[in-house]
Design a protein around this motif. Structure first.
Motif, mmCIF file in Angstrom:
data_model
loop_
_atom_site.group_PDB
_atom_site.id
_atom_site.type_symbol
_atom_site.label_atom_id
_atom_site.label_comp_id
_atom_site.label_asym_id
_atom_site.label_seq_id
_atom_site.Cartn_x
_atom_site.Cartn_y
_atom_site.Cartn_z
ATOM 1 N N LEU A 171 0.849 -1.191 0.000
ATOM 2 C CA LEU A 171 0.000 0.000 0.000
ATOM 3 C C LEU A 171 0.882 1.237 0.000
ATOM 4 C CD1 LEU A 171 -1.612 -2.315 1.719
ATOM 5 C CD2 LEU A 171 -3.173 -0.446 2.087
ATOM 6 N N LYS A 172 0.558 2.207 -0.860
ATOM 7 C CA LYS A 172 1.301 3.464 -0.935
ATOM 8 C C LYS A 172 0.328 4.621 -1.056
ATOM 9 C CE LYS A 172 5.398 1.603 -3.189
ATOM 10 N NZ LYS A 172 6.245 1.663 -4.379
ATOM 11 N N ARG A 173 0.666 5.686 -0.377
ATOM 12 C CA ARG A 173 -0.159 6.898 -0.446
ATOM 13 C C ARG A 173 0.177 7.681 -1.718
ATOM 14 N NH1 ARG A 173 1.128 7.428 5.716
ATOM 15 N NH2 ARG A 173 -0.893 6.859 6.582
ATOM 16 N N ALA A 174 -0.858 8.051 -2.465
ATOM 17 C CA ALA A 174 -0.645 8.878 -3.655
ATOM 18 C C ALA A 174 -0.307 10.303 -3.244
ATOM 19 C CB ALA A 174 -1.873 8.855 -4.552
ATOM 20 N N SER A 195 -2.247 -0.073 9.738
ATOM 21 C CA SER A 195 -1.042 -0.709 10.291
ATOM 22 C C SER A 195 -0.002 -0.918 9.196
ATOM 23 C CB SER A 195 -1.368 -2.024 11.005
ATOM 24 O OG SER A 195 -1.735 -3.027 10.088
ATOM 25 N N GLU A 196 -0.442 -1.271 7.995
ATOM 26 C CA GLU A 196 0.485 -1.441 6.873
ATOM 27 C C GLU A 196 1.088 -0.100 6.451
ATOM 28 O OE1 GLU A 196 2.677 -3.553 4.040
ATOM 29 O OE2 GLU A 196 1.529 -4.279 5.754
ATOM 30 N N LEU A 197 0.261 0.940 6.401
ATOM 31 C CA LEU A 197 0.757 2.265 6.026
ATOM 32 C C LEU A 197 1.725 2.816 7.071
ATOM 33 C CD1 LEU A 197 -2.491 3.845 4.571
ATOM 34 C CD2 LEU A 197 -0.425 3.212 3.291
ATOM 35 N N GLU A 198 1.458 2.552 8.347
ATOM 36 C CA GLU A 198 2.363 3.018 9.408
ATOM 37 C C GLU A 198 3.739 2.383 9.291
ATOM 38 O OE1 GLU A 198 0.379 2.462 13.178
ATOM 39 O OE2 GLU A 198 -1.235 3.826 12.592
ATOM 40 N N LEU A 199 3.801 1.127 8.864
ATOM 41 C CA LEU A 199 5.098 0.475 8.656
ATOM 42 C C LEU A 199 5.859 1.137 7.516
ATOM 43 C CD1 LEU A 199 4.200 -3.306 8.981
ATOM 44 C CD2 LEU A 199 5.574 -1.939 10.559
ATOM 45 N N ARG A 200 5.150 1.427 6.436
ATOM 46 C CA ARG A 200 5.797 2.026 5.261
ATOM 47 C C ARG A 200 6.187 3.476 5.511
ATOM 48 N NH1 ARG A 200 6.938 1.321 0.316
ATOM 49 N NH2 ARG A 200 6.032 -0.731 0.212
ATOM 50 N N TYR A 201 5.347 4.193 6.242
ATOM 51 C CA TYR A 201 5.560 5.618 6.436
ATOM 52 C C TYR A 201 5.927 5.940 7.877
ATOM 53 C CZ TYR A 201 3.580 6.069 1.814
ATOM 54 O OH TYR A 201 3.352 5.966 0.462
ATOM 55 N N THR A 248 13.927 15.105 6.284
ATOM 56 C CA THR A 248 14.461 13.841 5.779
ATOM 57 C C THR A 248 15.968 13.836 5.970
ATOM 58 O OG1 THR A 248 12.712 13.814 4.120
ATOM 59 C CG2 THR A 248 14.545 12.300 3.785
ATOM 60 N N ASP A 249 16.478 12.782 6.621
ATOM 61 C CA ASP A 249 17.920 12.713 6.883
ATOM 62 C C ASP A 249 18.671 12.088 5.706
ATOM 63 O OD1 ASP A 249 17.756 9.925 7.110
ATOM 64 O OD2 ASP A 249 18.073 9.901 9.279
ATOM 65 N N VAL A 250 19.997 11.989 5.825
ATOM 66 C CA VAL A 250 20.834 11.487 4.734
ATOM 67 C C VAL A 250 20.542 10.026 4.391
ATOM 68 C CG1 VAL A 250 22.737 13.117 5.087
ATOM 69 C CG2 VAL A 250 22.739 10.933 6.313
ATOM 70 N N ASP A 251 19.942 9.284 5.306
ATOM 71 C CA ASP A 251 19.612 7.879 5.062
ATOM 72 C C ASP A 251 18.192 7.697 4.531
ATOM 73 O OD1 ASP A 251 22.129 6.949 5.972
ATOM 74 O OD2 ASP A 251 21.447 7.186 8.034
ATOM 75 N N GLY A 252 17.468 8.805 4.317
ATOM 76 C CA GLY A 252 16.111 8.720 3.812
ATOM 77 C C GLY A 252 15.049 8.570 4.891
ATOM 78 N N ASN A 253 15.452 8.579 6.163
ATOM 79 C CA ASN A 253 14.479 8.505 7.259
ATOM 80 C C ASN A 253 13.781 9.850 7.386
ATOM 81 O OD1 ASN A 253 15.336 5.848 8.099
ATOM 82 N ND2 ASN A 253 17.156 6.849 8.902
ATOM 83 N N ARG A 254 12.481 9.794 7.697
ATOM 84 C CA ARG A 254 11.716 11.026 7.856
ATOM 85 C C ARG A 254 11.376 11.251 9.313
ATOM 86 N NH1 ARG A 254 6.659 11.642 4.681
ATOM 87 N NH2 ARG A 254 6.117 9.831 5.875
ATOM 88 N N TYR A 255 11.384 12.514 9.701
ATOM 89 C CA TYR A 255 10.995 12.948 11.040
ATOM 90 C C TYR A 255 9.964 14.045 10.852
ATOM 91 C CZ TYR A 255 15.267 10.511 12.295
ATOM 92 O OH TYR A 255 16.236 9.559 12.440
ATOM 93 N N ARG A 256 9.088 14.203 11.838
ATOM 94 C CA ARG A 256 8.023 15.196 11.705
ATOM 95 C C ARG A 256 7.877 16.007 12.975
ATOM 96 N NH1 ARG A 256 2.791 13.358 8.930
ATOM 97 N NH2 ARG A 256 3.989 14.135 7.192
#
Length: 173
Positions: free
Chosen positions: A47-50, A89-95, A145-153
């Protein structure tokens, strides 16, 4: 030689909207999210958010493990509570996106920015490169977004301490 554009037709561009009437989600014994779509069983789906920032609960694209598009959920809220729980739950894992509650410091060294922050009451450090592209403000939310592609909010910029806001303000464009 055939061009990919020659293979595109209005029929190939049609998206199938998935509803509770034609789609049911489940968790497999192995822990993967699956779906039964129009009677066809898919044991592993993605599942991916558009529109992950503007509409995180709308227009969810569903593909199989080979990335073949299976359909689109227009609104998660159309599904029942049990189905919504599986989808979310699936979207939370991806995002996965930890929430920053405090910024202790931001230091620049050789074009990289080193952040010391607090996430869930714990200290965390990460590095951001090309800060103008990797800090985005969406209303009161700020995504980093950090250098490893991790996102923080930061979920509400006005709600964090003034001290934290002042450290980040010079980098918000």
């Amino acid at each position: 030689m055939s061009n990919t554009m020659d293979k595109i037709s209005p029929e190939t561009l049609k998206a199938e909207y998935l509803t509770p009437e034609n789609c049911e989600f489940f968790k497999s014994e192995t822990g993967f999210t699956g779906a039964k779509i129009n009677g066809v069983l898919h044991n592993r789906i993605i599942l991916k958010r558009a529109m992950p920032f503007a509409s995180p609960s709308d227009y969810i694209c569903i593909t199989d493990a080979e990335k073949n598009e299976l359909g689109i959920i227009e609104h998660i809220s159309d599904f029942g509570d049990k189905q919504i729980k599986i989808i979310n739950s699936e979207l939370e894992l991806r995002y996965f996106c930890p929430v920053i509650t405090e910024i202790s410091s931001i230091k620049e060294k050789m074009g990289q920015f080193y952040f010391d922050v607090t996430v869930k009451g714990k200290k965390k450090s990460f590095t951001v490169k090309d800060i103008s592209k990797n800090i985005r403000m969406h209303g009161e939310n700020i995504d980093i977004t950090d250098v490893d592609g991790n996102r923080y909010r930061i979920t509400d910029f006005s709600a964090i301490s003034g001290k934290s806001r002042r450290k980040l303000e010079p980098y918000i464009y």
